[in-house]
Design a protein around this motif. Sequence first.
Motif, mmCIF file in Angstrom:
data_model
loop_
_atom_site.group_PDB
_atom_site.id
_atom_site.type_symbol
_atom_site.label_atom_id
_atom_site.label_comp_id
_atom_site.label_asym_id
_atom_site.label_seq_id
_atom_site.Cartn_x
_atom_site.Cartn_y
_atom_site.Cartn_z
ATOM 1 N N ARG A 71 -19.003 20.040 -5.886
ATOM 2 C CA ARG A 71 -18.924 19.460 -4.346
ATOM 3 C C ARG A 71 -19.718 18.275 -4.728
ATOM 4 N NH1 ARG A 71 -22.251 20.440 0.710
ATOM 5 N NH2 ARG A 71 -21.642 18.594 2.260
ATOM 6 N N VAL A 72 -19.046 16.498 -4.214
ATOM 7 C CA VAL A 72 -19.165 15.262 -4.716
ATOM 8 C C VAL A 72 -19.975 14.704 -3.419
ATOM 9 C CG1 VAL A 72 -18.975 13.317 -5.675
ATOM 10 C CG2 VAL A 72 -18.179 15.624 -6.731
ATOM 11 N N LEU A 73 -20.518 14.202 -2.650
ATOM 12 C CA LEU A 73 -21.141 13.380 -1.689
ATOM 13 C C LEU A 73 -21.224 11.537 -1.866
ATOM 14 C CD1 LEU A 73 -24.451 15.387 -0.850
ATOM 15 C CD2 LEU A 73 -21.609 16.261 -0.287
ATOM 16 N N ASP A 74 -20.929 11.091 -0.864
ATOM 17 C CA ASP A 74 -21.343 9.812 -1.200
ATOM 18 C C ASP A 74 -22.982 8.952 -0.974
ATOM 19 O OD1 ASP A 74 -21.516 10.182 1.844
ATOM 20 O OD2 ASP A 74 -19.691 8.959 2.242
ATOM 21 N N LEU A 75 -23.525 9.776 -1.712
ATOM 22 C CA LEU A 75 -24.862 8.585 -0.953
ATOM 23 C C LEU A 75 -25.037 7.672 -2.284
ATOM 24 C CD1 LEU A 75 -27.207 12.152 -1.065
ATOM 25 C CD2 LEU A 75 -26.668 10.261 0.720
ATOM 26 N N PRO A 76 -25.447 6.469 -2.078
ATOM 27 C CA PRO A 76 -25.718 4.734 -2.650
ATOM 28 C C PRO A 76 -26.219 5.845 -4.157
ATOM 29 C CG PRO A 76 -27.216 5.291 -1.065
ATOM 30 C CD PRO A 76 -26.332 6.900 -0.586
ATOM 31 N N ASP A 77 -25.243 4.604 -5.006
ATOM 32 C CA ASP A 77 -25.774 5.020 -6.608
ATOM 33 C C ASP A 77 -27.322 4.692 -6.732
ATOM 34 O OD1 ASP A 77 -26.039 5.179 -9.219
ATOM 35 O OD2 ASP A 77 -23.944 4.677 -9.490
ATOM 36 N N GLY A 78 -28.128 4.917 -7.396
ATOM 37 C CA GLY A 78 -29.160 4.094 -7.557
ATOM 38 C C GLY A 78 -30.377 3.795 -6.734
ATOM 39 N N ARG A 79 -29.572 4.125 -5.345
ATOM 40 C CA ARG A 79 -30.697 4.403 -4.521
ATOM 41 C C ARG A 79 -31.608 6.000 -3.843
ATOM 42 N NH1 ARG A 79 -27.956 -0.028 -4.885
ATOM 43 N NH2 ARG A 79 -29.042 -2.318 -4.545
ATOM 44 N N LEU A 80 -30.804 6.971 -4.208
ATOM 45 C CA LEU A 80 -31.729 8.421 -3.909
ATOM 46 C C LEU A 80 -32.688 8.024 -3.436
ATOM 47 C CD1 LEU A 80 -29.770 10.839 -6.176
ATOM 48 C CD2 LEU A 80 -28.933 9.858 -4.270
ATOM 49 N N PRO A 81 -33.689 7.885 -4.026
ATOM 50 C CA PRO A 81 -34.824 8.075 -3.862
ATOM 51 C C PRO A 81 -35.104 7.102 -2.326
ATOM 52 C CG PRO A 81 -35.215 7.078 -5.685
ATOM 53 C CD PRO A 81 -33.849 7.381 -5.908
ATOM 54 N N GLY A 82 -34.669 6.196 -1.907
ATOM 55 C CA GLY A 82 -34.364 5.968 -0.601
ATOM 56 C C GLY A 82 -33.752 6.962 0.542
ATOM 57 N N HIS A 83 -33.526 7.392 0.498
ATOM 58 C CA HIS A 83 -32.522 8.644 0.821
ATOM 59 C C HIS A 83 -32.841 9.797 0.793
ATOM 60 C CE1 HIS A 83 -29.604 5.768 2.659
ATOM 61 N NE2 HIS A 83 -29.598 5.121 0.899
#
Length: 216
Positions: A71-83
Amino acid sequence: MIELVPPGDRLDVLCIGAHPDDIEIGCGGTLLGLGDRSGATVTGLVLTGTPERRKEAEASLPEFFPGASVRVLDLPDGRLPGHWNAVKEALEDCAAERQPAVVMAPRPDDAHQDHRLLGRMVRTVWRDALVLHYEIPKWDGDLRVPSLYVRVPDDHAHRKVELLHRCFPSQVQRDWWDDETFLGLMRLRGMECRTRYAEGFVADKLILSLDEGRAR
């Protein structure tokens, strides 16, 4: 040498990646070896990816382990700590569906912030699994001494590199993406465990059950 699961027992493996290609770079040789083991299952969860990259990830994992689902999600690359909340929710949702014997994920001290966050989170989400943290070579030079090695046969090592090139065409123009990087790291880890090729992992906690003859 200790068997994670005695022959004939089921081995359920979950692979976590921040980005498409993380899993395959970090533990692709190990997955190729698991493909030779009857009773093993592999699933994947990738947190970020553009539409092009998501398609690559969805097609790649089954090449490394036939029958694998991802399963592949679409959270922003490089910004996971902010999410943080979205990442935590994604992992908890995955854990509600799957309680694997082994979880493979990035290292908690990886220099990349997305990798590092996942490496820390998986240990609190899957407390009863054996968590193996894989390594990803990068410009930052953050490699450390592994605490666990998986030997990779010569043909699997070369097959891993072949599949990386074929499955991730969006990455082949990167200056670090080449045979020498991938084979060189596996050769170094192989030398450290007295074989030709290997993949290195960090395991913060191992439980050895002498009665059952297995580690977790």
